[in-house]
Design a protein around this motif. Structure first.
Motif, PDB file in Angstrom:
ATOM      1  N   LEU A   6       8.353  25.309 -15.902  1.00 62.66           N
ATOM      2  CA  LEU A   6       8.390  24.215 -14.693  1.00 62.66           C
ATOM      3  C   LEU A   6       9.691  25.008 -14.271  1.00 62.66           C
ATOM      4  N   ASP A   7       9.738  25.075 -12.460  1.00 60.81           N
ATOM      5  CA  ASP A   7      10.989  26.107 -12.310  1.00 60.81           C
ATOM      6  C   ASP A   7      10.531  25.874 -10.179  1.00 60.81           C
ATOM      7  N   ARG A   8      10.701  24.616 -10.308  1.00 61.28           N
ATOM      8  CA  ARG A   8      10.373  24.211  -9.218  1.00 61.28           C
ATOM      9  C   ARG A   8      12.157  24.213  -8.989  1.00 61.28           C
ATOM     10  N   LEU A   9      13.575  24.270  -7.399  1.00 61.76           N
ATOM     11  CA  LEU A   9      14.410  23.804  -7.512  1.00 61.76           C
ATOM     12  C   LEU A   9      14.876  23.050  -6.408  1.00 61.76           C
ATOM     13  N   PRO A  10      15.678  22.319  -5.919  1.00 61.99           N
ATOM     14  CA  PRO A  10      15.540  20.820  -5.745  1.00 61.99           C
ATOM     15  C   PRO A  10      15.349  21.855  -4.279  1.00 61.99           C
ATOM     16  N   HIS A  11      15.315  21.266  -3.166  1.00 58.21           N
ATOM     17  CA  HIS A  11      15.331  21.885  -1.414  1.00 58.21           C
ATOM     18  C   HIS A  11      17.578  20.977  -0.863  1.00 58.21           C
ATOM     19  N   ASP A  12      17.828  22.399  -0.644  1.00 58.00           N
ATOM     20  CA  ASP A  12      18.654  22.047   0.514  1.00 58.00           C
ATOM     21  C   ASP A  12      17.830  20.690   1.704  1.00 58.00           C
ATOM     22  N   PRO A  13      18.377  19.676   1.614  1.00 61.25           N
ATOM     23  CA  PRO A  13      17.803  18.483   3.093  1.00 61.25           C
ATOM     24  C   PRO A  13      18.517  19.654   4.644  1.00 61.25           C
ATOM     25  N   ALA A  14      19.145  20.058   4.431  1.00 57.60           N
ATOM     26  CA  ALA A  14      19.833  20.252   5.407  1.00 57.60           C
ATOM     27  C   ALA A  14      18.876  21.725   6.232  1.00 57.60           C
ATOM     28  N   ALA A  15      18.383  22.497   5.389  1.00 55.14           N
ATOM     29  CA  ALA A  15      17.827  23.444   5.108  1.00 55.14           C
ATOM     30  C   ALA A  15      16.133  23.345   5.759  1.00 55.14           C
ATOM     31  N   VAL A  16      15.797  22.329   5.240  1.00 60.37           N
ATOM     32  CA  VAL A  16      14.451  22.048   5.607  1.00 60.37           C
ATOM     33  C   VAL A  16      14.742  20.842   6.942  1.00 60.37           C
ATOM     34  N   ALA A  17      15.307  20.608   7.359  1.00 59.06           N
ATOM     35  CA  ALA A  17      15.505  20.055   8.582  1.00 59.06           C
ATOM     36  C   ALA A  17      15.821  20.714   9.451  1.00 59.06           C
ATOM     37  N   ALA A  18      15.881  21.673   9.395  1.00 58.58           N
ATOM     38  CA  ALA A  18      15.839  23.087  10.072  1.00 58.58           C
ATOM     39  C   ALA A  18      14.872  23.987  10.271  1.00 58.58           C
ATOM     40  N   ALA A  19      13.759  24.340   8.847  1.00 59.64           N
ATOM     41  CA  ALA A  19      12.506  24.585   8.886  1.00 59.64           C
ATOM     42  C   ALA A  19      11.581  24.745  10.482  1.00 59.64           C
ATOM     43  N   PRO A  20      10.793  25.029  10.782  1.00 55.82           N
ATOM     44  CA  PRO A  20       9.732  24.780  11.296  1.00 55.82           C
ATOM     45  C   PRO A  20       8.921  24.000  11.073  1.00 55.82           C
ATOM     46  N   SER A  21       8.405  23.010  11.595  1.00 54.25           N
ATOM     47  CA  SER A  21       7.763  21.076  11.787  1.00 54.25           C
ATOM     48  C   SER A  21       6.999  21.260  12.455  1.00 54.25           C
ATOM     49  N   LEU A  22       6.079  20.299  12.420  1.00 47.44           N
ATOM     50  CA  LEU A  22       5.396  19.767  12.719  1.00 47.44           C
ATOM     51  C   LEU A  22       5.038  18.527  13.204  1.00 47.44           C
ATOM     52  N   ALA A  23       6.312  17.558  13.401  1.00 48.22           N
ATOM     53  CA  ALA A  23       6.908  16.242  13.859  1.00 48.22           C
ATOM     54  C   ALA A  23       6.269  15.818  14.972  1.00 48.22           C
ATOM     55  N   THR A  24       6.468  16.406  16.015  1.00 46.61           N
ATOM     56  CA  THR A  24       6.736  16.287  16.896  1.00 46.61           C
ATOM     57  C   THR A  24       5.044  16.548  17.448  1.00 46.61           C
ATOM     58  N   HIS A  25       4.119  17.343  16.059  1.00 47.23           N
ATOM     59  CA  HIS A  25       2.808  17.944  17.031  1.00 47.23           C
ATOM     60  C   HIS A  25       1.776  16.007  16.577  1.00 47.23           C
ATOM     61  N   HIS A  26       0.393  16.345  17.606  1.00 44.94           N
ATOM     62  CA  HIS A  26      -0.627  14.995  17.096  1.00 44.94           C
ATOM     63  C   HIS A  26      -1.176  15.660  15.746  1.00 44.94           C
ATOM     64  N   TYR A  27      -0.835  16.272  14.434  1.00 44.89           N
ATOM     65  CA  TYR A  27      -0.987  16.160  13.114  1.00 44.89           C
ATOM     66  C   TYR A  27      -0.018  15.391  12.838  1.00 44.89           C
ATOM     67  N   ALA A  28       1.284  15.458  12.836  1.00 44.00           N
ATOM     68  CA  ALA A  28       1.592  14.481  12.198  1.00 44.00           C
ATOM     69  C   ALA A  28       1.582  12.927  12.153  1.00 44.00           C
ATOM     70  N   VAL A  29       0.972  12.450  13.432  1.00 43.02           N
ATOM     71  CA  VAL A  29      -0.140  10.927  13.463  1.00 43.02           C
ATOM     72  C   VAL A  29      -0.930  11.103  13.210  1.00 43.02           C
ATOM     73  N   MET A  30      -1.935  11.908  13.534  1.00 46.06           N
ATOM     74  CA  MET A  30      -3.311  11.429  13.274  1.00 46.06           C
ATOM     75  C   MET A  30      -3.745  10.426  11.815  1.00 46.06           C
ATOM     76  N   ALA A  31      -4.549  10.037  12.035  1.00 50.21           N
ATOM     77  CA  ALA A  31      -4.877   9.158  10.948  1.00 50.21           C
ATOM     78  C   ALA A  31      -5.998  10.146   9.833  1.00 50.21           C
ATOM     79  N   PRO A  32      -5.415  10.209   8.616  1.00 46.13           N
ATOM     80  CA  PRO A  32      -6.406  11.525   8.182  1.00 46.13           C
ATOM     81  C   PRO A  32      -7.470  10.602   7.401  1.00 46.13           C
ATOM     82  N   PRO A  33      -8.162  11.652   7.087  1.00 43.95           N
ATOM     83  CA  PRO A  33      -9.152  11.051   6.865  1.00 43.95           C
ATOM     84  C   PRO A  33      -9.569  10.087   5.210  1.00 43.95           C
ATOM     85  N   ASP A  34     -10.600   9.176   5.362  1.00 38.65           N
ATOM     86  CA  ASP A  34     -10.335   7.657   4.206  1.00 38.65           C
ATOM     87  C   ASP A  34     -10.847   8.646   3.370  1.00 38.65           C
TER      88      ASP A  34
END
Length: 207
Positions: A6-34
């Motif tokens: 095991l080797d994944r280190l905890p993320h830095d919330p501030a760095a994640v918040a500043a990373a590229p995001s699809l939060a405003t893209h329609h991908y983020a709100v599309m209904a996933p396949p059942d």
């Protein structure tokens, strides 16, 4: 679960918040396949030294590439042996030897993604792996499902507990509400498909 470092280190919330995001893209709100069924796709994730070395964040990228290749072509992506070692070493700043890598504490997913995006990942092929990345908010089940359905695979970081390591045979990981035991570390997984979106449905993860 296979024997894995095991080797994944905890993320830095501030760095994640500043990373590229699809939060405003329609991908983020599309209904996933059942249901996302891929049992007929020839995806064969590889261990690649992660049984003895803390390289799951780098191996996760390679397995993700193998999964996307399997979805889109004949699955003939050739990845040379051992390429995860120099790539991981570059991510954490150590020399690319097994001994030096074994002594490290792991990497964060964001650092690994940024290095792959900015410097690419030499897999010993004619062209290195190189792609931009962006995150879909995964605060709910739909976001988790869409990371697989819309991006090909999900590159997920999880926290594992003692109970997770005691799963044997074909029994699935399951949060049944009981005490998970002691936290034992973070791990990188590739999310592949899911049988449904209900509480009792299962998904498949490559580790």
């Amino acid at each position: 679960m296979r024997a894995t470092r095991l080797d994944r280190l905890p993320h830095d919330p501030a760095a994640v918040a500043a990373a590229p995001s699809l939060a405003t893209h329609h991908y983020a709100v599309m209904a996933p396949p059942d249901r996302l069924a891929r049992s007929g796709v020839a995806f064969a994730p590889q261990l690649r030294n992660n049984d003895t070395l803390p390289v799951c964040t780098s191996v996760g990228l390679l397995n993700g590439a193998l999964g996307i290749e399997a979805l889109n072509t004949n699955g003939d992506l050739a990845i040379a042996e051992g390429v995860e070692l120099p790539f991981y070493a570059g991510c954490v700043g150590c020399i690319p030897t097994p001994a030096a890598i074994a002594a490290t504490g792991g990497a964060t997913l964001l650092d690994v993604l940024r290095r792959q995006s900015s410097r690419s990942f030499d897999i010993g092929a004619a062209a290195p792996l190189s792609a931009d990345f962006a995150a879909i908010p995964v605060t709910n089940r739909s976001g988790l499902a869409n990371s697989m359905a819309l991006l090909g695979v999900g590159y997920w970081g999880v926290d594992l507990y003692q109970r997770d390591m005691e799963t044997v045979g074909d029994n699935p990981w399951d949060d049944d509400g009981s005490s998970p035991g002691a936290a034992i570390g973070g791990h990188c997984l590739v999310a592949w498909d899911h049988a449904g979106l209900g509480d009792t449905d299962t998904g498949r993860l490559a580790t």
